[in-house]
Design a protein around this motif. Structure first.
Motif, mmCIF file in Angstrom:
data_model
loop_
_atom_site.group_PDB
_atom_site.id
_atom_site.type_symbol
_atom_site.label_atom_id
_atom_site.label_comp_id
_atom_site.label_asym_id
_atom_site.label_seq_id
_atom_site.Cartn_x
_atom_site.Cartn_y
_atom_site.Cartn_z
ATOM 1 N N GLN A 181 -34.984 42.604 82.284
ATOM 2 C CA GLN A 181 -33.673 42.256 82.821
ATOM 3 C C GLN A 181 -32.585 42.999 82.067
ATOM 4 N N ASP A 229 -34.096 43.753 90.207
ATOM 5 C CA ASP A 229 -34.523 44.025 91.580
ATOM 6 C C ASP A 229 -33.424 44.709 92.379
ATOM 7 N N GLU A 230 -32.639 45.492 91.652
ATOM 8 C CA GLU A 230 -31.566 46.262 92.285
ATOM 9 C C GLU A 230 -32.164 47.311 93.233
ATOM 10 N N ASN A 282 -29.194 46.641 85.852
ATOM 11 C CA ASN A 282 -30.467 46.773 86.550
ATOM 12 C C ASN A 282 -30.533 48.136 87.222
#
Ligand SMILES: [Cu+2]
Length: 263
Positions: free
Chosen positions: A22, A115-116, A88
């Motif tokens: 993260q 999770d970009e 991210n």
């Protein structure tokens, strides 16, 4: 510097990313180097520019850059790197090291943080001087041709007075470390700058005058110069991002980036 791929060098690099990466959190990466045939850990690394391992991390959109030096854990061929990602996204990891046999080896891997959606790079030519703290960094403007060795000069000056920077020092054994990445992130280059001695600048860029390219070593480098040159051959036409890293006498690292186009 010519670098061998791990495949050509017969070396295996294992980069262990912690689970659940993260942005903002510190991630500890373990890096293990082995002979790819025997599986035996590599123990014959030699310091290259004062460090055993260089880890350069660049976000896929080429908007973020960091240069770290993983530390040996004490286990043969094993290193540890603490990495913090500002945002991210998809990050490219470039690991460089040298072996006693004289090989310089480059390994690359991609890691996705968060999770970009993955942003690609769209570089715009950028030759504007950059100001970092009290230092202004300029990259000489020139027409670069793919396939030809080009010489570039960085000039560093006091941002307030415009006078040449007085306290530039070698950073990790070179006047500058220069990382050059193509817009598609496929072509990675790492050049080393050398101080331009006074009176030599007119000759830089011309070849055949008996001035070879030497990596600056210790005493040979006039540390008073605020001009640093490097050489690079762009493998193909297109845009390239250039990150220059310098260090002042106080040990602060100064980093500036530019975008050039090879035609
Ligand atoms: Cu390094």
């Amino acid at each position: 510097m010519n670098m061998l791929s791990v495949e050509k060098a017969g070396v295996q690099v294992e980069l262990n990313a912690p689970a659940g990466l993260q942005a903002g959190a510190l991630a500890s990466y373990t890096i293990r180097l082995r002979d790819s045939l025997t599986g035996v850990p590599l123990t014959d690394l030699i310091a290259s520019h004062e460090r055993l391992l260089h880890l350069i991390i660049i976000r896929r959109d080429l908007q973020h850059f960091q240069h770290l030096h993983p530390r040996p854990t004490g286990h043969p061929g094993e290193f540890l790197a603490d990495v913090s990602f500002p945002h991210n996204g998809e990050y490219l990891f470039f690991i460089e090291f040298s072996r006693k046999n004289g090989e310089h080896i480059l390994y690359r891997e991609t890691n996705v943080v968060g999770d970009e959606p993955l942003a690609m790079s769209a570089l715009v030519e950028d030759n504007a001087p950059k100001t970092v703290g009290n230092v202004r960094i300029r990259l000489e403007e020139k027409v670069a041709e793919a396939g030809r060795e080009e010489t570039y000069i960085f000039s560093l000056e006091d941002a307030r007075t415009g006078q040449p920077m007085q306290n530039l020092q070698p950073y990790l054994g070179a006047a500058a470390h220069v990382v050059i990445l193509s817009e598609d992130a496929q072509t990675f280059g790492h050049a080393h700058g050398e101080f331009v001695a006074e009176g030599m600048e007119q000759r830089s860029g011309h070849h055949g005058h008996g001035m070879g390219h030497h990596h600056g070593q210790g005493m040979q480098m006039p540390s008073a110069s605020a001009r640093v040159r490097f050489q690079h051959t762009f493998p193909a036409t297109g845009r390239y991002k250039i990150w220059g890293e310098f260090q002042n006498r106080e040990g602060e690292i100064i980093r500036a980036d530019f975008v050039v186009r090879a035609r």
